[in-house]
Write an enzyme that holds these catalytic residues in place. Structure first.
Site: not given
Ligand code: A2P
Length: 288
Positions: A52, A57, A82, A115
């Site tokens: 994930d 990120y 996301k 998200h």
């Protein structure tokens, strides 16, 4: 040589669209790209089949390398990413997805999530329409949301016939999300837990320590077992090879009803992360 393993039904969770997701996956929030590549490879070797990540990120490139350079065939890996808060809207979401896919170096993702709801922008239906289009194109296999409250899910249901198959939310013994879990169960939406270990903060809880001692298991394994027995899908984060393996070794034992009830009393509705109505600023902007 790839290790041959038997997959029990508990190791995968059915999604309402006919696909299924591994019940335990690896989360990589705050893992730098090069480390993420290594963590992904370690996890895949340890038997994980779900990773994930998210555009925000900043490690989709490392995650993609980890998957592409592993010995596990792409089709066996369930990859989630996301769309970030600054990319809501139909065209922006489609463009953001193209960039994610390019960074990953893959031709599809298994699960694409909104998200955060960003309800104040008023673009949830439009953004969702882009996810439906990506699924129709075959570049996304399943679509869902993250950090949605009941009111956001209801809004989506009033605007679209397509129900998210997953809502990924903060969920751990100190934040048990009873109402949202119950609502999602009634709608066939799988509950996926982010920070399933409370970012490590729940692991010193005396009740959990006692249960772990009695079962001869780590506290993290007890918490993950609790998630599984509630019907949650969980994505514990670890960068440590031993803990990555430990966190997936949770299919060979069971908590008793008393254990489950005792953990149930630990709820304090205590969030570690942001409230869905106050989404975070970009924590790790992707530099492009
Ligand atoms: P580390 O990466 O050093 O293993 P969450 O998934 O709830 O966000 O929790 C992640 C945090 O919990 C990280 O700080 C991680 O540290 C720690 N952690 C993950 N797995 C374990 C484990 N099996 N035992 C102890 N700490 C863990």
């Amino acid at each position: 040589m790839r290790e041959e393993r038997t997959t029990t039904s508990e190791e995968r969770t059915a999604l309402a669209d006919g696909n299924s997701i591994p019940t335990i996956g690896l989360g990589v929030l705050r893992v730098p790209s090069d480390d993420a590549e290594q963590s992904v490879r370690t996890a895949l070797t340890a038997g994980y089949r779900s990773i994930d990540t998210a555009a925000t990120y900043g490690n989709e490139d490392g995650v993609g390398r980890g998957i592409r350079n592993s010995e596990v065939p792409r089709e066996e890996v369930f990859l989630t990413t996301k769309v970030w808060n600054t990319d809501h809207g139909y065209d922006r979401t489609l463009a953001a997805f193209d960039k994610s896919l390019a960074r990953l170096g893959l031709d599809h993702v298994d699960l694409y999530l909104i998200h955060w709801p960003m309800a104040h922008l008023g673009k949830i239906p439009e953004t969702w329409r882009a996810l439906i289009e990506l699924k129709a194109q075959g570049r996304v296999r399943s679509i869902g949301v993250s950090n949605f409250l009941v009111k956001h899910l209801e809004l989506l249901a009033s605007e679209s016939d397509e129900t998210p198959v997953v809502n990924q939310i903060e969920l751990h013994p100190h934040m048990q999300q009873h109402e949202l879990r119950e609502y999602q169960r009634s709608k066939g939406i799988v509950t996926q837990a982010w920070s399933p270990l409370g970012q490590g903060q729940v692991l010193s809880d005396p009740t959990l320590v006692e249960i772990a001692h009695r079962h001869g298991r780590s506290v993290a394994q007890i918490v993950l077992r609790w998630h599984i027995q509630l019907g949650n899908v969980a994505i514990p984060k670890s960068s440590n090879p031993g803990r990555i393996a430990d966190n997936r070794d949770v299919f060979g034992f069971a908590l008793t009803e008393d254990d489950m009830a005792a953990i149930g009393t630990l709820n304090a509705d205590r969030r570690i992360g942001s409230h869905p109505d106050s989404p975070p600023k970009n924590p790790l902007p992707y530099d492009d």
